[in-house]
Each structure stands twice: as structure tokens, then as C-alpha cells.
Design a protein around this motif. Structure first.
Motif, PDB file in Angstrom:
ATOM      1  N   ARG A  52       0.827  -1.210   0.000  1.00 49.09           N
ATOM      2  CA  ARG A  52       0.000   0.000   0.000  1.00 49.09           C
ATOM      3  C   ARG A  52       0.862   1.262   0.000  1.00 49.09           C
ATOM      4  O   ARG A  52       0.570   2.239  -0.682  1.00 49.09           O
ATOM      5  CB  ARG A  52      -0.925   0.001   1.207  1.00 49.09           C
ATOM      6  N   HIS A  53       1.933   1.234   0.775  1.00 49.09           N
ATOM      7  CA  HIS A  53       2.828   2.400   0.811  1.00 49.09           C
ATOM      8  C   HIS A  53       3.493   2.617  -0.545  1.00 49.09           C
ATOM      9  O   HIS A  53       3.640   3.764  -1.003  1.00 49.09           O
ATOM     10  CB  HIS A  53       3.892   2.175   1.903  1.00 49.09           C
ATOM     11  N   MET A  71       2.238   1.804  -3.472  1.00 52.33           N
ATOM     12  CA  MET A  71       1.231   2.310  -4.406  1.00 52.33           C
ATOM     13  C   MET A  71       0.964   3.792  -4.183  1.00 52.33           C
ATOM     14  O   MET A  71       0.792   4.562  -5.146  1.00 52.33           O
ATOM     15  CB  MET A  71      -0.072   1.505  -4.248  1.00 52.33           C
ATOM     16  N   GLU A  72       0.941   4.245  -2.942  1.00 50.75           N
ATOM     17  CA  GLU A  72       0.748   5.675  -2.661  1.00 50.75           C
ATOM     18  C   GLU A  72       1.926   6.490  -3.160  1.00 50.75           C
ATOM     19  O   GLU A  72       1.755   7.608  -3.660  1.00 50.75           O
ATOM     20  CB  GLU A  72       0.550   5.875  -1.168  1.00 50.75           C
ATOM     21  N   GLU A  73       3.121   5.976  -3.060  1.00 52.28           N
ATOM     22  CA  GLU A  73       4.298   6.701  -3.546  1.00 52.28           C
ATOM     23  C   GLU A  73       4.325   6.724  -5.069  1.00 52.28           C
ATOM     24  O   GLU A  73       4.804   7.689  -5.677  1.00 52.28           O
ATOM     25  CB  GLU A  73       5.580   6.040  -3.021  1.00 52.28           C
ATOM     26  N   LYS A  81       1.755   6.977  -7.062  1.00 52.87           N
ATOM     27  CA  LYS A  81       0.795   7.958  -7.552  1.00 52.87           C
ATOM     28  C   LYS A  81       1.412   9.361  -7.660  1.00 52.87           C
ATOM     29  O   LYS A  81       0.913  10.210  -8.390  1.00 52.87           O
ATOM     30  CB  LYS A  81      -0.421   8.007  -6.639  1.00 52.87           C
ATOM     31  N   LYS A  82       2.458   9.612  -6.934  1.00 51.88           N
ATOM     32  CA  LYS A  82       3.100  10.927  -6.958  1.00 51.88           C
ATOM     33  C   LYS A  82       3.937  11.128  -8.217  1.00 51.88           C
ATOM     34  O   LYS A  82       4.329  12.261  -8.523  1.00 51.88           O
ATOM     35  CB  LYS A  82       3.989  11.110  -5.719  1.00 51.88           C
TER      36      LYS A  82
END
Length: 310
Positions: free
Chosen positions: A84-85, A87-89, A91-92
Motif C-alpha cells: 500500500r505504501h 502504491m501511494e508513492e 501515484k506521486k
């Protein structure tokens, strides 16, 4: 016990009264038969049951059962949290990740430009450069071999021509000087210039000139020296217990009668001899550190007392 001067022992020490005795009437116990800790053999004692060693059993801990830090918490999958971490990174990112067109090139040997950024340098090229046509220089100067000889007494060994011989008069220098002197005297118009003044040693008069005659020179008086040093007629006398080495004779003996000297009587009967009062008397004392140790550490708390409290 009264001592010298009619004073008791207590007065001489400086104490008001004799110290009390705590153990009056107690039974005598020998030092060898005395026990170190009498309380250890009386009444019930604490039995710890031995020391426990650390193990995976519950007996090695203080609590009767194992206590969890978190009770009733949910299971967390670390891999799922990590994804999850990521995937969030991701997106940036504004676009796709940068990928080079090809992999890194590795050099293949020394002197090769394969894998470099700039490529080959033409200045370091091994190809031969165009050169101008070689023109040999001119021939060297041809000369005859050197003539042998040192130059003294040998003819025709110099670069130039040989000097021709010219005759010279024997007294040529003397005749030339005579001619020059006659020419000099002919050019003179008169005699040498001379002053009509008497020559002196100084330009001004001598300030230290003294017209009066000097007194006769005084001769230094010579001291008469003794021909031989002084020697006494006989050597010095040494004292041998009979006064033989003294300048004066031994004085005659004068007999003094034996008389007992009387002490000076006191002027009045009521007057007494003055005795200064005695100063503060010292007595044996204990240091402050010893008193504090005795107060803090005694037979009742010597087990429970720790070193850090001091």
C-alpha cells in the motif's frame, strides 16, 4: 586516686564526672566463643528457596502466567502494508520511470574509447601525421688538418701570414724619454712657482705649545723588600691539660667557703604566689565520619543497609 598537687585523676583529665559503664554486671563471654550474628539462630528465618535461572518456562519470571502487551488486537500483514505504501508513492510520479536506451557499456582494454561519453579524441590518434619533405643541410666546411707545433719557435703555423722581421734599437726607450724631456723643457716659460711663506706643520698655531721648561721627572720610589720571610723562633704550643699554650699563666686557685643560700622571704603572710588559670583541656574525641557510620550502621540494620546510602 589523688596525684601530685592534691588533684584527682578526673580533675587532671578535665571531665566533670566519670563516664558510665553500660555493661556493668554482664556475664563475660570469650571473644572466641562469641557468635557473629546471634539473631540468625533465633526464631524463624526467611527461606527464599534458591535462585531461579532464566528459561522458556514460566518459573523463571516473577508473574505466574505470561502477560501479553496487546490483548485482542487484529492481525496485520506487513507485506500488505508495504505494498500500500509503494502504491501511494507511485501515484506521486508525473510520468513513467526513466529507463536508459541501453545498458552500461564496459571498457574493453586500455586505450579503447568504447563506453566513453565523448568518444575518441583525434589528438591522441595513432595515425601518422603528414610531414614536410626532409631537406638535408649543406656540407660541412672542409679545412686542412691542424699544423703541429706550439707556436714558439715554429714558423707558418698560425691562421694569418707570418709577421715580417723589423729591427729595433737597443736603447730605444731611453732615447724616447730623452726626447720627450727636452720637448717638455722647451715648452716651459719660467721656473717653478714657490710661495714666500715659512712652512708650518699645522694651519693654525699649536694650542698645546708650552714655552716654560718642564719640571724634572719624578722617579718612582722603590719599596724595600725583605730578603727573607719572617719565621717565629719556635712553633706554637698546644694545650696539653696544663695551660702551656696560653699567653698568660694559669690563675691561682681561690677557695670559696660553702654557704647555703637562703630563699628570699615573702613580704607579707597574706600574699600568695600567682598561678595563671589553666587553659582548655583536650580530651579524646571521635571524628565526625566515625560517628555518622556508627549511627547509620548498627547491629539491627547492617543487613538491609546499602553502600549507596553513604
Amino acid at each position: 586516686m589523688p596525684g601530685e598537687g592534691g588533684k584527682t585523676d578526673m580533675e587532671r583529665i578535665g571531665l566533670f564526672s566519670e563516664m558510665e559503664y553500660v555493661t556493668v554486671g554482664d556475664k563475660y563471654v570469650s571473644q572466641f566463643n562469641r557468635s557473629f550474628n546471634e539473631a540468625a539462630s533465633k526464631n524463624r528465618q526467611m527461606l527464599p528457596g534458591g535462585s531461579k535461572e532464566m528459561s522458556s518456562l514460566q518459573a523463571g519470571y516473577f508473574d505466574p502466567h505470561f502477560v501479553r502487551i496487546f490483548e485482542g488486537e487484529g492481525y496485520v500483514n506487513l507485506n500488505q502494508v508495504r505494498r500500500r505504501h509503494m502504491m501511494e508513492e507511485a501515484k506521486k510520479n508525473l510520468g513513467k520511470a526513466f529507463l536508459p536506451s541501453s545498458g552500461d557499456k564496459k571498457p574493453c582494454g586500455l586505450g579503447s574509447y568504447y563506453g566513453t561519453i565523448g568518444g575518441p579524441v583525434p589528438f591522441f590518434s595513432a595515425q601518422s601525421k603528414p610531414k614536410e619533405k626532409y631537406e638535408p643541410p649543406g656540407k660541412n666546411l672542409y679545412t686542412n688538418p691542424g699544423k703541429k707545433g706550439t707556436g714558439y719557435g715554429y714558423a707558418n703555423i698560425t691562421i694569418g701570414n707570418q709577421f715580417s722581421h723589423s729591427t729595433d734599437f737597443y736603447d730605444a726607450a731611453k732615447l724616447n724619454y730623452k726626447k720627450e724631456n727636452e720637448e717638455h723643457r722647451r715648452l716651459l716659460k719660467g721656473t717653478a712657482f714657490k710661495l714666500n711663506l715659512y712652512p708650518r706643520e699645522y694651519f693654525d698655531a699649536n694650542p698645546y705649545f708650552f714655552e716654560k721648561p718642564l719640571p724634572p721627572i719624578k722617579k718612582a720610589e722603590k719599596k724595600e723588600t725583605l730578603a727573607n720571610p719572617f719565621k717565629p723562633s719556635s712553633p706554637g704550643k698546644k694545650a696539653g691539660g696544663m695551660k702551656a699554650g696560653t699567653f698568660d699563666p694559669y690563675p691561682s686557685h681561690s677557695a670559696d667557703p660553702y654557704v647555703v643560700k637562703l630563699t628570699s622571704p615573702i613580704s607579707s603572710k597574706g600574699a600568695k604566689i600567682f598561678h595563671p588559670p589553666g587553659g582548655p583541656k583536650s580530651r579524646p574525641i571521635e571524628s565526625v565520619m566515625t560517628l555518622n557510620v556508627k549511627r547509620a550502621l548498627n547491629m539491627k540494620n547492617y543487613k538491609t543497609a546499602s553502600v549507596q546510602s553513604y
